[in-house]
Write a protein that holds these residues in place. Structure first.
Motif, PDB file in Angstrom:
ATOM      1  N   GLN A  48      29.603  43.282  30.965  1.00  0.00           N
ATOM      2  CA  GLN A  48      28.976  44.345  30.050  1.00  0.00           C
ATOM      3  C   GLN A  48      28.695  45.607  31.038  1.00  0.00           C
ATOM      4  OE1 GLN A  48      26.365  42.551  27.372  1.00  0.00           O
ATOM      5  NE2 GLN A  48      27.760  42.582  25.511  1.00  0.00           N
ATOM      6  N   LYS A  49      27.818  45.307  31.798  1.00  0.00           N
ATOM      7  CA  LYS A  49      27.336  46.381  32.852  1.00  0.00           C
ATOM      8  C   LYS A  49      28.755  47.134  33.335  1.00  0.00           C
ATOM      9  CE  LYS A  49      22.929  44.516  33.982  1.00  0.00           C
ATOM     10  NZ  LYS A  49      21.869  44.013  34.738  1.00  0.00           N
ATOM     11  N   MET A  50      29.789  46.232  33.565  1.00  0.00           N
ATOM     12  CA  MET A  50      30.809  46.939  34.479  1.00  0.00           C
ATOM     13  C   MET A  50      31.683  47.365  33.532  1.00  0.00           C
ATOM     14  SD  MET A  50      31.637  44.176  37.556  1.00  0.00           S
ATOM     15  CE  MET A  50      31.797  42.869  36.330  1.00  0.00           C
ATOM     16  N   GLY A  51      31.572  47.717  32.160  1.00  0.00           N
ATOM     17  CA  GLY A  51      32.294  48.305  31.088  1.00  0.00           C
ATOM     18  C   GLY A  51      33.184  47.246  30.205  1.00  0.00           C
ATOM     19  N   TYR A  52      32.841  45.934  30.239  1.00  0.00           N
ATOM     20  CA  TYR A  52      33.775  45.131  29.251  1.00  0.00           C
ATOM     21  C   TYR A  52      32.888  45.137  27.973  1.00  0.00           C
ATOM     22  CZ  TYR A  52      35.350  40.831  27.411  1.00  0.00           C
ATOM     23  OH  TYR A  52      35.930  39.770  26.431  1.00  0.00           O
ATOM     24  N   LYS A  53      33.921  44.984  27.215  1.00  0.00           N
ATOM     25  CA  LYS A  53      33.782  44.951  25.576  1.00  0.00           C
ATOM     26  C   LYS A  53      34.197  43.574  24.900  1.00  0.00           C
ATOM     27  CE  LYS A  53      33.415  50.312  24.851  1.00  0.00           C
ATOM     28  NZ  LYS A  53      34.052  51.166  24.339  1.00  0.00           N
ATOM     29  N   ALA A  54      33.316  42.935  24.360  1.00  0.00           N
ATOM     30  CA  ALA A  54      34.017  41.860  23.664  1.00  0.00           C
ATOM     31  C   ALA A  54      35.077  41.964  22.786  1.00  0.00           C
ATOM     32  CB  ALA A  54      32.775  41.189  22.847  1.00  0.00           C
ATOM     33  N   GLY A  55      35.977  40.826  23.004  1.00  0.00           N
ATOM     34  CA  GLY A  55      37.291  41.093  22.218  1.00  0.00           C
ATOM     35  C   GLY A  55      38.535  41.785  22.686  1.00  0.00           C
ATOM     36  N   ARG A  56      38.051  42.453  23.983  1.00  0.00           N
ATOM     37  CA  ARG A  56      39.220  42.942  24.754  1.00  0.00           C
ATOM     38  C   ARG A  56      39.611  42.261  25.971  1.00  0.00           C
ATOM     39  NH1 ARG A  56      37.580  49.430  24.477  1.00  0.00           N
ATOM     40  NH2 ARG A  56      37.361  49.458  22.096  1.00  0.00           N
ATOM     41  N   GLY A  57      40.759  42.727  26.498  1.00  0.00           N
ATOM     42  CA  GLY A  57      41.303  41.838  27.844  1.00  0.00           C
ATOM     43  C   GLY A  57      40.350  42.414  28.967  1.00  0.00           C
ATOM     44  N   GLY A 105      40.042  43.839  32.858  1.00  0.00           N
ATOM     45  CA  GLY A 105      41.002  44.708  33.865  1.00  0.00           C
ATOM     46  C   GLY A 105      40.937  46.116  33.302  1.00  0.00           C
ATOM     47  N   ARG A 106      41.385  46.833  34.166  1.00  0.00           N
ATOM     48  CA  ARG A 106      41.368  48.510  33.965  1.00  0.00           C
ATOM     49  C   ARG A 106      42.009  48.605  32.698  1.00  0.00           C
ATOM     50  NH1 ARG A 106      42.752  52.346  38.586  1.00  0.00           N
ATOM     51  NH2 ARG A 106      40.721  51.362  39.441  1.00  0.00           N
ATOM     52  N   ASN A 107      43.408  47.907  32.635  1.00  0.00           N
ATOM     53  CA  ASN A 107      44.091  48.310  31.407  1.00  0.00           C
ATOM     54  C   ASN A 107      43.952  47.353  30.338  1.00  0.00           C
ATOM     55  OD1 ASN A 107      45.462  50.313  33.014  1.00  0.00           O
ATOM     56  ND2 ASN A 107      46.797  48.955  33.935  1.00  0.00           N
ATOM     57  N   GLU A 108      43.240  46.636  30.291  1.00  0.00           N
ATOM     58  CA  GLU A 108      42.722  45.303  29.423  1.00  0.00           C
ATOM     59  C   GLU A 108      43.846  44.498  29.104  1.00  0.00           C
ATOM     60  OE1 GLU A 108      41.193  47.798  26.029  1.00  0.00           O
ATOM     61  OE2 GLU A 108      39.172  48.379  27.015  1.00  0.00           O
ATOM     62  N   THR A 109      44.503  44.263  29.984  1.00  0.00           N
ATOM     63  CA  THR A 109      45.554  43.513  30.008  1.00  0.00           C
ATOM     64  C   THR A 109      45.464  41.923  30.384  1.00  0.00           C
ATOM     65  OG1 THR A 109      46.516  43.893  32.109  1.00  0.00           O
ATOM     66  CG2 THR A 109      47.424  45.112  29.954  1.00  0.00           C
ATOM     67  N   GLY A 110      44.147  41.369  30.627  1.00  0.00           N
ATOM     68  CA  GLY A 110      43.888  40.359  31.011  1.00  0.00           C
ATOM     69  C   GLY A 110      43.527  39.222  30.023  1.00  0.00           C
ATOM     70  N   ILE A 111      42.979  38.116  30.367  1.00  0.00           N
ATOM     71  CA  ILE A 111      42.547  37.295  29.315  1.00  0.00           C
ATOM     72  C   ILE A 111      41.337  37.578  28.508  1.00  0.00           C
ATOM     73  CG2 ILE A 111      43.401  35.553  30.639  1.00  0.00           C
ATOM     74  CD1 ILE A 111      40.567  34.575  31.322  1.00  0.00           C
ATOM     75  N   ILE A 112      41.366  37.337  27.254  1.00  0.00           N
ATOM     76  CA  ILE A 112      40.378  37.717  26.255  1.00  0.00           C
ATOM     77  C   ILE A 112      39.629  36.289  26.024  1.00  0.00           C
ATOM     78  CG2 ILE A 112      40.036  38.175  23.820  1.00  0.00           C
ATOM     79  CD1 ILE A 112      42.706  39.477  23.752  1.00  0.00           C
ATOM     80  N   GLU A 113      39.865  35.199  25.967  1.00  0.00           N
ATOM     81  CA  GLU A 113      39.072  34.155  25.887  1.00  0.00           C
ATOM     82  C   GLU A 113      38.762  33.416  27.296  1.00  0.00           C
ATOM     83  OE1 GLU A 113      37.646  32.993  23.031  1.00  0.00           O
ATOM     84  OE2 GLU A 113      38.750  34.348  21.733  1.00  0.00           O
ATOM     85  N   PRO A 114      37.739  32.938  27.379  1.00  0.00           N
ATOM     86  CA  PRO A 114      37.452  32.113  28.591  1.00  0.00           C
ATOM     87  C   PRO A 114      38.500  31.081  28.865  1.00  0.00           C
ATOM     88  CG  PRO A 114      35.452  32.509  27.349  1.00  0.00           C
ATOM     89  CD  PRO A 114      36.364  32.747  26.347  1.00  0.00           C
ATOM     90  N   ILE A 115      38.379  30.749  30.189  1.00  0.00           N
ATOM     91  CA  ILE A 115      39.370  29.768  30.664  1.00  0.00           C
ATOM     92  C   ILE A 115      38.907  28.274  30.075  1.00  0.00           C
ATOM     93  CG2 ILE A 115      40.142  28.333  32.672  1.00  0.00           C
ATOM     94  CD1 ILE A 115      39.910  30.820  34.232  1.00  0.00           C
ATOM     95  N   ALA A 116      39.924  27.509  29.427  1.00  0.00           N
ATOM     96  CA  ALA A 116      39.380  26.349  28.647  1.00  0.00           C
ATOM     97  C   ALA A 116      38.675  25.375  29.571  1.00  0.00           C
ATOM     98  CB  ALA A 116      40.659  25.818  27.715  1.00  0.00           C
TER      99      ALA A 116
END
Length: 255
Positions: free
Chosen positions: A75-84, A86-97
């Motif tokens: 969150q400090k690095m700019g991550y928002k819940a429910g988004r992917g 990475g910079r373009n928000e194209t990464g995974i959304i859910e944690p690795i199972a």
């Protein structure tokens, strides 16, 4: 039931269908025992493994909150819940199972086991392919041998017909001795000598080649001397009549 003073007929339907329950309490006893077993099973305290599984499942079903250190750093690095990610928000959304390792095998055991299963499957496929190729080769070999045997039998039959026709025409003309001994139908002694020679020296291919050469020689003799064709089964009036009306000097031309 029969009236008083009358004996009951033991062959009647009422007597036959009457069944007395000799153990009326057996069903109730079984039901009570099963019910007791269920109660005892429910009263048993959960084992350590069961408690760990329940706690793990409950924690995995809960989403991460700000109290989680890793989530707080994101969150400090700019991550928002429910988004992917990475910079373009194209990464995974859910944690690795989380994959729980079960069993007593060491690290890499499942991977090695899977690799061996794939190798066995590949080996089976190769063996199946080899088997199919062998069956196909055997089938083709059978077809070749069957065709070879059929051609050999047909050629031998045509040779016998040629020899028989040559002998008849020669004897009709007054010839007592054939131009070649095998121009006429061979005797039993000649056949025994041919069989002995074939068994000792000739193979199947050599035999069919010899039969073809003999057949060609006898048919040429019949066509030139008597204008006779064994496949047409007639004697033509002359050379011109033979060449004009006979399809050819082999069985393939007469098909």
């Amino acid at each position: 039931m029969a009236a008083e003073g009358e004996e009951e007929d033991y062959m009647s339907d009422a007597f036959i269908n009457f069944q007395q329950d000799v153990k009326p309490g057996l069903v109730k006893v079984e039901k009570s025992e099963r019910h007791h077993e269920k109660k005892v099973e429910q009263k048993k305290p959960p084992t350590r493994v069961n408690r760990e599984e329940e706690r793990r499942d409950s924690m995995l079903q809960c989403s991460l909150g700000s109290d989680n250190k890793g989530f707080a750093l994101l969150q400090k690095m700019g991550y928002k819940a429910g988004r992917g990610l990475g910079r373009n928000e194209t990464g995974i959304i859910e944690p690795i199972a989380l994959e729980i390792k079960k069993g007593r095998g060491g690290i890499g055991h499942e991977r090695a086991k899977k690799r061996k299963a794939e190798e066995r499957m590949e080996h089976r496929k190769q063996m199946l392919q080899v088997k199919r190729q062998a069956e196909k080769f055997a089938y083709n070999d059978y077809r070749v041998r069957f065709r070879f045997k059929k051609d050999q039998n047909q050629m031998e039959g045509d040779l016998r017909k040629s020899q028989f026709a040559c002998q008849q025409l020669d004897e009709k003309k007054g010839i007592d001795i054939p131009e070649q001994t095998w121009y006429w139908v061979p005797t039993d002694q000649d056949e025994e000598e041919d069989d002995q020679d074939t068994n000792q020296d000739d193979q199947d291919i050599g035999k069919i080649e010899a039969t073809e050469e003999k057949l060609q020689a006898v048919t040429d003799y019949l066509r030139k001397t008597y204008f006779y064709c064994i496949w047409c089964a007639i004697s033509y009036e002359g050379k011109e009549d033979l060449s004009s009306n006979c399809p050819g000097n082999c069985s393939a031309d007469h098909c």
